[in-house]
Design a protein around this motif. Structure first.
Motif, PDB file in Angstrom:
ATOM      1  N   ARG A 129      -5.661  13.019  15.823  1.00 36.57           N
ATOM      2  CA  ARG A 129      -5.136  12.370  17.122  1.00 36.57           C
ATOM      3  C   ARG A 129      -3.717  12.819  16.953  1.00 36.57           C
ATOM      4  NH1 ARG A 129      -6.505   9.063  13.542  1.00 36.57           N
ATOM      5  NH2 ARG A 129      -4.838   7.881  12.587  1.00 36.57           N
ATOM      6  N   PHE A 130      -3.031  12.697  18.125  1.00 35.90           N
ATOM      7  CA  PHE A 130      -1.347  12.608  18.255  1.00 35.90           C
ATOM      8  C   PHE A 130      -1.133  11.643  19.322  1.00 35.90           C
ATOM      9  CE2 PHE A 130      -2.678  15.978  21.010  1.00 35.90           C
ATOM     10  CZ  PHE A 130      -1.984  16.098  22.043  1.00 35.90           C
ATOM     11  N   TRP A 131      -0.040  11.113  19.336  1.00 37.56           N
ATOM     12  CA  TRP A 131       0.452  10.330  20.231  1.00 37.56           C
ATOM     13  C   TRP A 131       1.664  10.847  20.947  1.00 37.56           C
ATOM     14  CZ3 TRP A 131      -1.536   5.364  20.442  1.00 37.56           C
ATOM     15  CH2 TRP A 131      -2.355   4.876  19.488  1.00 37.56           C
ATOM     16  N   VAL A 132       1.702  10.089  22.305  1.00 42.64           N
ATOM     17  CA  VAL A 132       3.175  10.576  23.015  1.00 42.64           C
ATOM     18  C   VAL A 132       3.647   9.385  23.682  1.00 42.64           C
ATOM     19  CG1 VAL A 132       4.157  11.644  25.221  1.00 42.64           C
ATOM     20  CG2 VAL A 132       2.196  12.518  23.690  1.00 42.64           C
ATOM     21  N   LEU A 179       7.438  18.891  29.009  1.00 44.58           N
ATOM     22  CA  LEU A 179       7.064  18.546  27.495  1.00 44.58           C
ATOM     23  C   LEU A 179       5.731  18.652  27.667  1.00 44.58           C
ATOM     24  CD1 LEU A 179       8.278  17.414  24.952  1.00 44.58           C
ATOM     25  CD2 LEU A 179       7.873  14.824  25.898  1.00 44.58           C
ATOM     26  N   ALA A 180       4.994  17.902  28.353  1.00 44.91           N
ATOM     27  CA  ALA A 180       3.480  17.976  28.488  1.00 44.91           C
ATOM     28  C   ALA A 180       2.943  19.116  28.136  1.00 44.91           C
ATOM     29  CB  ALA A 180       3.084  17.200  29.651  1.00 44.91           C
ATOM     30  N   TRP A 181       3.470  20.282  29.269  1.00 44.97           N
ATOM     31  CA  TRP A 181       2.909  21.576  29.173  1.00 44.97           C
ATOM     32  C   TRP A 181       3.147  22.108  27.489  1.00 44.97           C
ATOM     33  CZ3 TRP A 181       0.691  24.973  32.406  1.00 44.97           C
ATOM     34  CH2 TRP A 181       0.669  26.223  32.020  1.00 44.97           C
ATOM     35  N   ARG A 237       0.265  23.528  22.810  1.00 43.14           N
ATOM     36  CA  ARG A 237       0.306  23.557  21.159  1.00 43.14           C
ATOM     37  C   ARG A 237      -0.732  22.944  20.517  1.00 43.14           C
ATOM     38  NH1 ARG A 237       4.946  20.618  19.857  1.00 43.14           N
ATOM     39  NH2 ARG A 237       5.777  22.320  20.547  1.00 43.14           N
ATOM     40  N   GLU A 238      -1.191  21.622  21.064  1.00 40.77           N
ATOM     41  CA  GLU A 238      -2.090  20.728  20.510  1.00 40.77           C
ATOM     42  C   GLU A 238      -3.719  20.837  21.034  1.00 40.77           C
ATOM     43  OE1 GLU A 238      -1.738  18.727  17.926  1.00 40.77           O
ATOM     44  OE2 GLU A 238       0.491  18.931  17.873  1.00 40.77           O
ATOM     45  N   LYS A 239      -3.735  21.222  22.199  1.00 34.23           N
ATOM     46  CA  LYS A 239      -5.196  21.463  22.852  1.00 34.23           C
ATOM     47  C   LYS A 239      -6.039  20.141  22.399  1.00 34.23           C
ATOM     48  CE  LYS A 239      -4.871  26.645  22.378  1.00 34.23           C
ATOM     49  NZ  LYS A 239      -3.392  26.679  21.986  1.00 34.23           N
ATOM     50  N   PRO A 240      -5.752  19.144  22.923  1.00 37.71           N
ATOM     51  CA  PRO A 240      -6.816  18.024  22.831  1.00 37.71           C
ATOM     52  C   PRO A 240      -7.811  18.186  23.834  1.00 37.71           C
ATOM     53  CG  PRO A 240      -4.904  17.234  24.528  1.00 37.71           C
ATOM     54  CD  PRO A 240      -4.724  18.839  23.681  1.00 37.71           C
ATOM     55  N   LEU A 259      -5.944  20.968  33.640  1.00 39.13           N
ATOM     56  CA  LEU A 259      -5.929  22.500  33.702  1.00 39.13           C
ATOM     57  C   LEU A 259      -6.065  23.026  32.386  1.00 39.13           C
ATOM     58  CD1 LEU A 259      -2.259  22.918  35.628  1.00 39.13           C
ATOM     59  CD2 LEU A 259      -4.555  23.368  36.578  1.00 39.13           C
ATOM     60  N   PHE A 260      -5.939  22.344  31.151  1.00 38.32           N
ATOM     61  CA  PHE A 260      -6.212  22.825  29.898  1.00 38.32           C
ATOM     62  C   PHE A 260      -7.549  22.572  29.396  1.00 38.32           C
ATOM     63  CE2 PHE A 260      -1.768  22.977  29.714  1.00 38.32           C
ATOM     64  CZ  PHE A 260      -1.434  24.190  29.164  1.00 38.32           C
ATOM     65  N   GLY A 261      -8.452  21.996  30.443  1.00 40.91           N
ATOM     66  CA  GLY A 261      -9.808  21.706  30.165  1.00 40.91           C
ATOM     67  C   GLY A 261     -10.181  20.361  29.312  1.00 40.91           C
ATOM     68  N   ALA A 262      -9.040  19.462  29.078  1.00 39.14           N
ATOM     69  CA  ALA A 262      -9.181  17.984  28.392  1.00 39.14           C
ATOM     70  C   ALA A 262     -10.140  17.169  29.421  1.00 39.14           C
ATOM     71  CB  ALA A 262      -7.865  17.696  28.182  1.00 39.14           C
TER      72      ALA A 262
END
Length: 154
Positions: free
Chosen positions: A33-36, A72-74, A79-82, A102-105
């Motif tokens: 995981r990672f946090w924002v 920033l989200a882009w 980078r992370e592809k969650p 858009l990234f498939g999450a």
């Protein structure tokens, strides 16, 4: 969403929104995981030892920071592809949910506990791209017809 996600992005404002997400530790603790969140003392203390990206604030009704957080989200999502993005608000969730799709999450939004019969602005903005919309009061299922009431996190 029936399989365990490989990577989770937990995104939320500091304070109560972040507290909601931290309280779900049994669900995310064994996941990559990672946090924002905001670069604030309470957030940094609660997430000590976690991978954290700091976003721009204030976010509510702040067009400049919405644009900055969208950029920033882009960058972070590329980078992370969650596989999964989870949030309980507030406005910083909006660019992460829309770009995340858009990234498939997959996305899960948890409407805040103190909303009993009226939607939040963030809830309305992310609802169209939310795979699971969770509320904590029965009355909120009338506000968000697709919502699932799982009861209180507290």
């Amino acid at each position: 969403m029936h399989t365990k996600p490989r990577k989770i992005c937990l995104v939320g404002s500091s304070g109560g929104h972040l507290t909601h997400l931290v309280m779900l530790k049994p669900l995310w603790s064994k996941c990559n995981r990672f946090w924002v969140t905001f670069d604030k003392e309470d957030a940094n203390s609660a997430l000590k030892g976690e991978q954290v990206y700091h976003c721009y604030f204030p976010t509510n009704r702040n067009m400049r920071n919405l644009i900055r957080n969208t950029v920033l989200a882009w960058k972070i999502l590329r980078r992370e592809k969650p596989d999964l993005i989870v949030s309980s608000g507030a406005a910083v969730a909006v660019p992460f949910f829309w770009l995340g799709k858009l990234f498939g999450a997959k996305t899960i939004y948890i409407e805040v506990f103190d909303r009993i019969d009226k939607p939040t602005l963030t809830g309305r903005l992310v609802s169209p791209v939310t795979d699971r919309f969770i509320v904590e009061w029965d009355e909120m299922t009338k506000v968000y017809p697709r919502a699932i009431n799982l009861g209180s996190i507290f």
